[in-house]
Design a protein around this motif. Structure first.
Motif, PDB file in Angstrom:
ATOM      1  N   MET A   1       0.746  -1.277  -0.287  1.00 51.67           N
ATOM      2  CA  MET A   1       0.026  -0.109  -0.167  1.00 51.67           C
ATOM      3  C   MET A   1       1.430   0.860  -0.040  1.00 51.67           C
ATOM      4  SD  MET A   1      -3.079   1.044   2.379  1.00 51.67           S
ATOM      5  CE  MET A   1      -4.390   0.001   1.472  1.00 51.67           C
ATOM      6  N   PHE A   2       0.849   2.003  -0.996  1.00 50.71           N
ATOM      7  CA  PHE A   2       1.822   3.107  -1.196  1.00 50.71           C
ATOM      8  C   PHE A   2       0.386   4.573  -1.479  1.00 50.71           C
ATOM      9  CE2 PHE A   2       1.430   1.562  -5.379  1.00 50.71           C
ATOM     10  CZ  PHE A   2       1.533   2.161  -5.804  1.00 50.71           C
ATOM     11  N   GLY A   3       0.409   5.827  -0.928  1.00 52.29           N
ATOM     12  CA  GLY A   3       0.249   7.127  -1.718  1.00 52.29           C
ATOM     13  C   GLY A   3       1.111   8.101  -1.482  1.00 52.29           C
ATOM     14  N   ILE A   4       0.184   9.082  -1.776  1.00 48.12           N
ATOM     15  CA  ILE A   4       0.656  10.420  -1.680  1.00 48.12           C
ATOM     16  C   ILE A   4      -0.917  11.473  -1.215  1.00 48.12           C
ATOM     17  CG2 ILE A   4      -0.502  11.205  -3.737  1.00 48.12           C
ATOM     18  CD1 ILE A   4       2.020  12.540  -4.623  1.00 48.12           C
ATOM     19  N   ALA A   5      -0.537  12.617  -0.690  1.00 48.92           N
ATOM     20  CA  ALA A   5      -1.293  13.846  -0.494  1.00 48.92           C
ATOM     21  C   ALA A   5      -0.961  14.923   0.344  1.00 48.92           C
ATOM     22  CB  ALA A   5      -1.021  13.026   1.197  1.00 48.92           C
ATOM     23  N   ASP A   6      -1.537  16.159   0.269  1.00 43.14           N
ATOM     24  CA  ASP A   6      -1.322  17.310  -0.121  1.00 43.14           C
ATOM     25  C   ASP A   6      -2.232  17.838   0.886  1.00 43.14           C
ATOM     26  OD1 ASP A   6      -0.208  19.672  -0.308  1.00 43.14           O
ATOM     27  OD2 ASP A   6      -0.773  19.847  -2.794  1.00 43.14           O
ATOM     28  N   ALA A   7      -1.601  18.168   2.262  1.00 37.61           N
ATOM     29  CA  ALA A   7      -2.445  19.392   2.809  1.00 37.61           C
ATOM     30  C   ALA A   7      -2.750  20.930   2.172  1.00 37.61           C
ATOM     31  CB  ALA A   7      -2.580  18.829   4.282  1.00 37.61           C
ATOM     32  N   SER A   8      -3.856  21.482   2.110  1.00 34.47           N
ATOM     33  CA  SER A   8      -4.403  22.397   1.882  1.00 34.47           C
ATOM     34  C   SER A   8      -3.869  23.730   2.200  1.00 34.47           C
ATOM     35  CB  SER A   8      -5.435  23.476   2.610  1.00 34.47           C
ATOM     36  OG  SER A   8      -5.626  22.879   3.934  1.00 34.47           O
ATOM     37  N   GLY A   9      -2.600  24.373   0.919  1.00 30.31           N
ATOM     38  CA  GLY A   9      -2.462  25.869   2.470  1.00 30.31           C
ATOM     39  C   GLY A   9      -0.462  24.608   1.529  1.00 30.31           C
TER      40      GLY A   9
ATOM     41  N   GLU B   1       3.777   1.994 -16.388  1.00 28.25           N
ATOM     42  CA  GLU B   1       4.499   2.639 -15.552  1.00 28.25           C
ATOM     43  C   GLU B   1       3.403   3.832 -15.343  1.00 28.25           C
ATOM     44  OE1 GLU B   1       8.962   2.982 -17.171  1.00 28.25           O
ATOM     45  OE2 GLU B   1       7.171   4.556 -17.499  1.00 28.25           O
ATOM     46  N   VAL B   2       3.042   3.440 -14.155  1.00 28.51           N
ATOM     47  CA  VAL B   2       2.718   5.019 -13.146  1.00 28.51           C
ATOM     48  C   VAL B   2       3.351   6.042 -12.102  1.00 28.51           C
ATOM     49  CG1 VAL B   2       0.514   4.626 -11.651  1.00 28.51           C
ATOM     50  CG2 VAL B   2       0.869   3.352 -13.078  1.00 28.51           C
ATOM     51  N   LEU B   3       2.809   6.818 -12.583  1.00 30.02           N
ATOM     52  CA  LEU B   3       2.946   8.185 -11.878  1.00 30.02           C
ATOM     53  C   LEU B   3       1.901   9.060 -10.988  1.00 30.02           C
ATOM     54  CD1 LEU B   3       5.216  10.189 -11.962  1.00 30.02           C
ATOM     55  CD2 LEU B   3       4.132  11.610 -13.135  1.00 30.02           C
ATOM     56  N   LEU B   4       2.313   9.301  -9.600  1.00 31.35           N
ATOM     57  CA  LEU B   4       1.449   9.983  -8.447  1.00 31.35           C
ATOM     58  C   LEU B   4       2.177  11.195  -8.535  1.00 31.35           C
ATOM     59  CD1 LEU B   4      -0.291   6.599  -8.070  1.00 31.35           C
ATOM     60  CD2 LEU B   4       0.083   7.744  -5.960  1.00 31.35           C
ATOM     61  N   TYR B   5       1.266  12.459  -8.490  1.00 35.17           N
ATOM     62  CA  TYR B   5       2.132  13.564  -7.704  1.00 35.17           C
ATOM     63  C   TYR B   5       1.444  14.819  -7.063  1.00 35.17           C
ATOM     64  CZ  TYR B   5      -0.437  15.070 -12.285  1.00 35.17           C
ATOM     65  OH  TYR B   5      -1.933  15.114 -12.527  1.00 35.17           O
ATOM     66  N   THR B   6       1.272  15.243  -6.999  1.00 37.63           N
ATOM     67  CA  THR B   6       1.239  16.604  -6.198  1.00 37.63           C
ATOM     68  C   THR B   6       0.544  17.472  -7.027  1.00 37.63           C
ATOM     69  OG1 THR B   6       2.662  17.130  -5.177  1.00 37.63           O
ATOM     70  CG2 THR B   6       1.738  15.643  -4.132  1.00 37.63           C
ATOM     71  N   ASP B   7       0.162  18.355  -6.562  1.00 42.46           N
ATOM     72  CA  ASP B   7      -0.089  19.561  -8.095  1.00 42.46           C
ATOM     73  C   ASP B   7       1.163  20.844  -8.025  1.00 42.46           C
ATOM     74  OD1 ASP B   7      -0.978  20.968  -4.664  1.00 42.46           O
ATOM     75  OD2 ASP B   7      -1.870  21.305  -5.824  1.00 42.46           O
TER      76      ASP B   7
ATOM     77  N   THR C   1       6.256  16.572  -4.972  1.00 43.78           N
ATOM     78  CA  THR C   1       6.485  15.345  -4.436  1.00 43.78           C
ATOM     79  C   THR C   1       5.374  14.602  -5.849  1.00 43.78           C
ATOM     80  OG1 THR C   1       5.612  16.113  -2.371  1.00 43.78           O
ATOM     81  CG2 THR C   1       5.735  13.712  -2.916  1.00 43.78           C
ATOM     82  N   LEU C   2       6.347  13.111  -6.469  1.00 45.99           N
ATOM     83  CA  LEU C   2       6.559  12.761  -7.052  1.00 45.99           C
ATOM     84  C   LEU C   2       6.086  11.075  -6.332  1.00 45.99           C
ATOM     85  CD1 LEU C   2       8.140  14.565  -8.761  1.00 45.99           C
ATOM     86  CD2 LEU C   2       7.002  13.862 -10.389  1.00 45.99           C
ATOM     87  N   ILE C   3       5.621   9.972  -6.839  1.00 47.58           N
ATOM     88  CA  ILE C   3       5.626   8.817  -6.365  1.00 47.58           C
ATOM     89  C   ILE C   3       5.564   7.869  -8.193  1.00 47.58           C
ATOM     90  CG2 ILE C   3       5.569   6.459  -5.965  1.00 47.58           C
ATOM     91  CD1 ILE C   3       4.211   7.757  -3.028  1.00 47.58           C
ATOM     92  N   ALA C   4       7.177   7.228  -8.400  1.00 50.04           N
ATOM     93  CA  ALA C   4       6.852   6.368  -9.708  1.00 50.04           C
ATOM     94  C   ALA C   4       7.049   4.753  -9.656  1.00 50.04           C
ATOM     95  CB  ALA C   4       7.796   7.029 -10.451  1.00 50.04           C
TER      96      ALA C   4
END
Length: 544
Positions: free
Chosen positions: A356-364, A477-483, A537-540
């Motif tokens: 299990m893996f993931g990426i998150a981004d809090a407001s501000g 290949e899969v890419l996760l990223y923040t804004d 932040t990026l996860i590949a």
């Protein structure tokens, strides 16, 4: 020869003689001709130049600016005898000829009083009572200057100033020093009512608010005399005599006011007394400026120390190693826009071999976002471990964000589960930018997102996620990223965007590490010299 004399901290009394046909560099660097070890001073702050017998001062693009007689200079300015150069908050006197110490101490008095005082030999016996009074006032004034330079604690120095003023003016019965509080209201910081009163007693009522405001607004001292009620009294006999002088420093307006009052039993004050108190007001105003600057530096230093501690704690929450899964490779990149950030990513090995893996981004962003994401990170593993499905884990995290928010806060997240045995990837998106999928040998990049609308965590308790399942083929290949990646901005205010991101992701490459490193370089090249506006932040993930 011309001389520069430092009038305040960090080196009061320090002198430097300017040779003809030479220039003098002033700054914090140890190679400067006049070195001032102070954080507010730039390494190479300003320079004084002698050209054909004329002297000029010039700012060297310093951070906090150079001032000549209270006015910030933008270009080379000529110097005259007695001018005051201020490097942000450090005053420096310029004299065409070297001067003695007493002249420097009295530099803020009017010209005629300077002449009278600096020409007087303090060691000579007084020829009449006026000279004796003058000698006593000079000593008291020097003591005030020393006290103001001995501490950066206003609650220590300002009451002491009142004590010394009462010694200088035996007729004084009321003394007050007022400064504006955070609400802009004048408030007493030191008061002395009566010859035996404690100067730190602030329980008294302000003497005359209108008079204080008048002096604060005009920046000019006021001598106010009121005559006794008996018409037969001479004009020199006063029922009440008051001096109110501004405390002037490097700031645009007065830092506060000094007020002295004599009662009807004395001869009151005169114009010379007003000039002397005004001179003391300048010394006190400079001291207030130094103290405030010192407080800012201390606060800034403490904040930097706290942010560095928070940064180390935050980095400790992030994975130090990538999952070691046969047939798969992971790579990631994390960069906060400030000392701490609001991005987060994680890896978690489940007992059955799934990842299990993931990426998150809090407001501000910055410290508030970092605190919110830190609380969230502390719950991720617990919620995942106690939830039977990915959908229920997202629902549990959503409830946590709603319950723990004391203000309007939300978190976007994309959490995935990889089954390396069945080569199946499940993604649950909560208002986060859609993950990208690239199939081997194909240039087109797909968006991995549900047909149903997703919301960030913390928006609504009724929100439900709908995971997407993807079968991964060899080479996929899969890419996760923040804004912070897709919304990176260049100097022309244009966004990097998902199209550029997809094009960069689709380029031929040898490894998933090359993909991530190439994306980071593309974003940095796109921003040019512009600082990042958000965390990145990026996860590949690649199936080998």
């Amino acid at each position: 020869m011309a001389t520069l004399i430092v009038l305040g901290l960090p080196a009061p009394g320090k002198r430097h003689t300017i040779q003809n046909h030479r220039h003098v560099i002033l700054g914090r660097d140890t190679t400067c001709d006049l070195m001032l070890s102070r954080q507010s001073i730039s390494r190479f702050h300003a320079q004084v130049t002698c050209i054909q017998g004329n002297y000029f001062v010039e700012d060297l693009q310093s951070t906090n600016g150079t001032f000549l007689n209270g006015r910030r200079i933008q270009k080379r300015e000529s110097l005259r005898n007695g001018d005051r150069i201020t490097l942000h908050d450090v005053p420096i006197a310029f004299y065409l000829n070297d001067v003695d110490e007493s002249a420097v101490t009295m530099r803020n008095l009017p010209d005629d009083m300077n002449t009278r005082i600096t020409d007087y030999d303090m060691n000579a016996a007084p020829s009449h009572s006026g000279i004796g009074l003058l000698r006593g006032r000079i000593k008291t004034l020097i003591q005030i200057a020393r006290d103001l330079g001995s501490s950066l604690q206003l609650d220590e120095i300002l009451p002491r100033v009142l004590d010394l003023l009462f010694r200088m003016f035996p007729q004084a019965m009321v003394g007050e020093i007022h400064m504006r509080d955070s609400n802009g209201q004048l408030r007493p910081v030191a008061m002395k009512h009566g010859r035996d009163a404690d100067a730190t007693d602030l329980t008294g009522v302000p003497f005359d608010v209108d008079l204080l405001e008048e002096v604060m607004e005009s920046g000019q001292g006021v001598l106010r005399q009121s005559e006794a009620g008996d018409p037969g009294l001479a004009m020199d006999d006063f029922h009440e005599s008051t001096i109110c002088a501004p405390m002037l420093g490097a700031e645009a307006g007065p830092a506060g006011v000094i007020l002295l009052q004599a009662d009807g039993s004395s001869d009151g004050f005169n114009e010379d007394d007003l000039e002397l108190v005004s001179a003391i007001g300048v010394l006190a105003g400079q001291s207030v400026g130094y103290a405030r600057s010192h407080d800012i530096v201390v606060e800034h230093t403490n904040t930097r120390r706290q942010l560095e501690t928070a940064r180390q704690i935050q980095l400790g929450m992030l994975p130090r190693e990538r999952p070691n899964v046969p047939g798969y490779e992971f790579w990631h990149h994390y960069a906060a826009a400030e000392r701490v950030g609001g991005d987060y990513f994680f890896y978690e090995m489940l007992r059955d071999g799934r990842v299990m893996f993931g990426i998150a981004d809090a407001s501000g962003k910055g410290l508030s976002a970092a605190l919110n994401i830190a609380r969230f990170a502390g719950e991720v593993r617990f919620r995942i471990a106690t939830s039977p499905t990915l959908k229920s884990a997202i629902s549990s995290l959503n409830g946590f964000v709603i319950d723990s928010s004391e203000e309007c806060m939300f978190i976007t997240a994309c959490i995935c589960v990889l089954d390396p045995h069945q080569h199946l990837l499940s993604l649950a998106n909560a208002g986060h930018p859609a993950a990208l999928l690239k199939h081997r040998g194909k240039e087109r990049v797909e968006l991995l997102q549900s047909s149903r609308r997703s919301f960030p965590l913390g928006i609504s308790r009724e929100f439900e996620t709908h995971p997407v399942n993807v079968a991964l083929e060899p080479g996929d290949e899969v890419l996760l990223y923040t804004d912070g990646v897709s919304e990176a901005m260049n100097p022309l205010q244009k966004l990097f965007g998902t199209d550029r991101l997809s094009e960069s992701f689709a380029r031929p490459h040898q490894s998933i590490a090359e993909v991530v490193d190439g994306l980071v370089q593309d974003v940095m090249h796109f921003r040019e010299d512009r600082l990042p506006s958000d965390d990145m932040t990026l996860i590949a993930l690649a199936r080998l």
